[in-house]
Write a protein that holds these residues in place. Structure first.
Motif, PDB file in Angstrom:
ATOM      1  N   CYS A 150       0.830  -0.818   0.517  1.00 12.32           N
ATOM      2  CA  CYS A 150       0.124   0.049  -0.279  1.00 12.32           C
ATOM      3  C   CYS A 150       0.991   1.642  -0.182  1.00 12.32           C
ATOM      4  N   TYR A 151       0.144   2.089  -0.403  1.00 10.31           N
ATOM      5  CA  TYR A 151       0.908   3.489  -0.536  1.00 10.31           C
ATOM      6  C   TYR A 151       1.256   3.735   1.029  1.00 10.31           C
ATOM      7  N   ALA A 152       2.386   4.323   1.119  1.00 17.83           N
ATOM      8  CA  ALA A 152       2.573   5.139   2.405  1.00 17.83           C
ATOM      9  C   ALA A 152       1.894   6.774   2.646  1.00 17.83           C
ATOM     10  N   THR A 153       1.484   6.667   3.858  1.00 15.92           N
ATOM     11  CA  THR A 153       0.204   8.257   4.315  1.00 15.92           C
ATOM     12  C   THR A 153       1.103   9.362   5.027  1.00 15.92           C
ATOM     13  N   GLU A 154       0.223   9.976   5.720  1.00 10.41           N
ATOM     14  CA  GLU A 154       0.803  10.686   5.877  1.00 10.41           C
ATOM     15  C   GLU A 154       1.393  10.381   7.921  1.00 10.41           C
ATOM     16  N   ASP A 155       0.495   9.387   8.006  1.00  8.64           N
ATOM     17  CA  ASP A 155       0.796   8.715   9.363  1.00  8.64           C
ATOM     18  C   ASP A 155       1.868   7.677   9.684  1.00  8.64           C
ATOM     19  N   ASP A 156       2.190   7.267   8.476  1.00  7.02           N
ATOM     20  CA  ASP A 156       3.787   6.837   7.399  1.00  7.02           C
ATOM     21  C   ASP A 156       5.289   7.566   8.540  1.00  7.02           C
ATOM     22  N   ILE A 157       4.421   8.867   8.452  1.00  6.10           N
ATOM     23  CA  ILE A 157       6.023   9.642   7.950  1.00  6.10           C
ATOM     24  C   ILE A 157       6.642   9.638   9.083  1.00  6.10           C
ATOM     25  N   ALA A 158       6.542   9.574  10.477  1.00  2.00           N
ATOM     26  CA  ALA A 158       7.382   8.859  11.337  1.00  2.00           C
ATOM     27  C   ALA A 158       8.257   8.156  11.195  1.00  2.00           C
ATOM     28  N   LEU A 159       7.906   6.975  11.100  1.00  2.00           N
ATOM     29  CA  LEU A 159       8.255   5.787  10.335  1.00  2.00           C
ATOM     30  C   LEU A 159       9.155   5.909   9.462  1.00  2.00           C
ATOM     31  N   VAL A 160       8.556   6.169   8.320  1.00  2.00           N
ATOM     32  CA  VAL A 160       9.284   6.338   6.892  1.00  2.00           C
ATOM     33  C   VAL A 160      10.818   6.430   6.998  1.00  2.00           C
ATOM     34  N   THR A 161      10.684   7.863   7.599  1.00  2.00           N
ATOM     35  CA  THR A 161      11.901   8.448   7.764  1.00  2.00           C
ATOM     36  C   THR A 161      12.466   7.583   8.708  1.00  2.00           C
ATOM     37  N   TYR A 162      12.643   7.572   9.814  1.00  2.00           N
ATOM     38  CA  TYR A 162      13.672   6.433  10.317  1.00  2.00           C
ATOM     39  C   TYR A 162      14.127   6.068   9.557  1.00  2.00           C
ATOM     40  N   TRP A 163      13.212   5.077   9.028  1.00  2.00           N
ATOM     41  CA  TRP A 163      13.651   3.913   7.820  1.00  2.00           C
ATOM     42  C   TRP A 163      14.454   4.542   6.418  1.00  2.00           C
ATOM     43  N   THR A 164      14.514   5.623   6.709  1.00  2.00           N
ATOM     44  CA  THR A 164      14.901   6.447   5.708  1.00  2.00           C
ATOM     45  C   THR A 164      16.399   6.754   6.086  1.00  2.00           C
ATOM     46  N   GLU A 165      16.229   7.128   7.134  1.00  2.99           N
ATOM     47  CA  GLU A 165      17.288   7.374   7.814  1.00  2.99           C
ATOM     48  C   GLU A 165      18.895   6.306   7.891  1.00  2.99           C
ATOM     49  N   LYS A 166      17.645   5.088   7.998  1.00  2.84           N
ATOM     50  CA  LYS A 166      19.171   3.574   8.369  1.00  2.84           C
ATOM     51  C   LYS A 166      19.071   3.586   6.718  1.00  2.84           C
ATOM     52  N   PHE A 167      18.229   3.691   5.987  1.00  2.00           N
ATOM     53  CA  PHE A 167      18.658   3.117   4.393  1.00  2.00           C
ATOM     54  C   PHE A 167      20.315   3.842   4.907  1.00  2.00           C
ATOM     55  N   GLU A 173      25.087   7.436   2.397  1.00  2.00           N
ATOM     56  CA  GLU A 173      25.876   7.679   3.617  1.00  2.00           C
ATOM     57  C   GLU A 173      24.911   8.495   4.606  1.00  2.00           C
ATOM     58  N   PRO A 174      25.010   8.772   5.787  1.00  2.00           N
ATOM     59  CA  PRO A 174      24.600   9.268   6.784  1.00  2.00           C
ATOM     60  C   PRO A 174      23.574  10.593   6.144  1.00  2.00           C
ATOM     61  N   ILE A 175      22.581  10.278   6.509  1.00  2.00           N
ATOM     62  CA  ILE A 175      21.856  11.680   6.269  1.00  2.00           C
ATOM     63  C   ILE A 175      20.468  12.118   7.584  1.00  2.00           C
ATOM     64  N   ASN A 176      20.469  13.650   7.683  1.00  3.86           N
ATOM     65  CA  ASN A 176      19.737  13.833   8.901  1.00  3.86           C
ATOM     66  C   ASN A 176      18.879  13.899   8.893  1.00  3.86           C
ATOM     67  N   LYS A 177      18.217  14.017  10.239  1.00  2.00           N
ATOM     68  CA  LYS A 177      16.726  13.796  10.594  1.00  2.00           C
ATOM     69  C   LYS A 177      15.642  14.268   9.374  1.00  2.00           C
ATOM     70  N   GLU A 178      16.144  16.076   9.648  1.00  2.00           N
ATOM     71  CA  GLU A 178      15.101  17.204   8.505  1.00  2.00           C
ATOM     72  C   GLU A 178      15.232  16.684   7.831  1.00  2.00           C
ATOM     73  N   GLU A 179      16.822  16.888   6.784  1.00  2.00           N
ATOM     74  CA  GLU A 179      16.897  16.347   5.124  1.00  2.00           C
ATOM     75  C   GLU A 179      16.101  15.134   5.204  1.00  2.00           C
ATOM     76  N   ALA A 180      16.263  14.132   5.812  1.00  2.00           N
ATOM     77  CA  ALA A 180      14.963  12.769   5.493  1.00  2.00           C
ATOM     78  C   ALA A 180      13.377  12.616   5.757  1.00  2.00           C
ATOM     79  N   LYS A 187       8.270  12.194  -1.223  1.00  2.00           N
ATOM     80  CA  LYS A 187       7.608  11.274  -1.504  1.00  2.00           C
ATOM     81  C   LYS A 187       6.531  10.782  -1.193  1.00  2.00           C
ATOM     82  N   ILE A 188       5.819  11.028  -0.546  1.00  2.00           N
ATOM     83  CA  ILE A 188       4.500  10.267  -0.250  1.00  2.00           C
ATOM     84  C   ILE A 188       3.358  11.633  -0.969  1.00  2.00           C
ATOM     85  N   LYS A 189       3.674  13.314  -0.847  1.00  2.00           N
ATOM     86  CA  LYS A 189       3.421  12.969  -1.581  1.00  2.00           C
ATOM     87  C   LYS A 189       2.938  12.586  -2.882  1.00  2.00           C
ATOM     88  N   GLN A 190       3.687  12.245  -3.099  1.00  2.00           N
ATOM     89  CA  GLN A 190       3.785  11.993  -5.244  1.00  2.00           C
ATOM     90  C   GLN A 190       3.213  10.813  -4.550  1.00  2.00           C
TER      91      GLN A 190
END
Length: 286
Positions: A150-167, A173-180, A187-190
């Motif tokens: 399923c599509y990630a939604t606004e409700d998933d932003i916190a989780l997907v941000t954390y997963w993106t940081e880990k990815f 290369e490490p990316i800071n939380k705000e950039e992520a 991406k979720i908006k699109q």
């Protein structure tokens, strides 16, 4: 070879698309970037001076495309084309005083460019990542975990941000939380990030759709948290998203893998992805 810089990515795409489409999956990076920049040009998107796209094309004596150079600062220079023109391109970029932190593209071409660049600048180069480009035309009939994509939604932003940081931490290369977070929100908006939820509705893996070309689309940002690895969720997620995109009408999907990550390479080949080219990314230290 006559190399010329262009202010219009749209004009460049018109000039080089036919040539790049001959190896469309292999050239997914320059094609995808040019398609994105074309859309932004059509919308009259403005850039900060330091982030102005740099696009150039080298034409052979017979008028055919010899090399394509593309950079969206602060990222690396993307190159594709004929290896015989790599050093000439390096000299031209050097004379333009274009700052490039690194370069990425097909292995033989990039390595020849790097040799020329080091001769001109006396910089040091470091191999950042050796990659394999894969293409899939049909998903293999393989066992899949129960659940749904399923599509990630606004409700998933916190989780997907954390997963993106880990990815990024594990794969790039490490990316800071705000950039992520900004990346994820966009991406979720699109509707570009997808989550595989297991039969209990729990999110266990993710993947994203990325660059589009005339007939193909790229899958990226494949990540499964440690507690759900080795359970077939990544395989299921990638297979399901590949199916989804092919059903949308794309003829093929492509993706990049780190050659040193044998697990991910095995997952993709199991799904039906076949290796088509080697790509390499170098970073420069001046």
């Amino acid at each position: 070879m006559d190399i010329k810089e262009y202010s219009s990515p749209k004009e460049v795409l018109q000039q080089v698309e036919t040539c790049l489409l001959k190896n469309e999956a292999e050239n997914n990076l320059p094609l995808g970037l040019l398609n994105r920049l074309k859309k932004e040009e059509d919308k009259n998107v403005s850039y900060e001076v330091t982030k102005q796209p740099f696009v150039a094309v080298g034409k052979k004596e017979d008028g055919t495309t010899g090399i394509v150079l593309l950079q969206t600062p602060p990222y690396n220079l993307v190159i594709c084309g004929d290896v015989d023109y790599a050093k000439e391109a390096a000299k031209w970029v050097y004379n333009k005083n274009q700052y490039i932190p690194g370069v990425v593209g097909a292995k033989p071409l990039v390595e020849e460019f790097v040799n020329g660049w080091k001769e001109l600048t006396n910089c040091k180069s470091k191999t950042f990542m050796k990659q394999k480009i894969y293409r899939l035309d049909q998903v293999n009939d393989i066992p899949r975990q129960k659940g749904r994509l399923c599509y990630a939604t606004e409700d998933d932003i916190a989780l997907v941000t954390y997963w993106t940081e880990k990815f990024y931490e594990e794969a790039l290369e490490p990316i800071n939380k705000e950039e992520a977070k900004l990346f994820v929100i966009n991406k979720i908006k699109q509707n570009q990030i997808f989550i595989w939820r297991n039969e209990n509705g729990c999110p266990v893996s993710m993947a994203a759709r990325s660059r589009e070309s005339k007939n193909g689309v790229v899958i990226s940002l494949v990540y499964t948290p440690e507690e759900y690895k080795k359970q077939g969720y990544a395989t299921t997620c990638v297979a399901a998203l590949s199916d989804w995109l092919l059903q949308e009408g794309y003829q093929f999907c492509s993706l990049y893998t780190d050659l040193e990550n044998q697990t991910s390479n095995n997952i993709y080949m199991k799904v039906g992805y076949e290796p088509i080219a080697d790509s390499v990314e170098y970073h420069f230290k001046y």
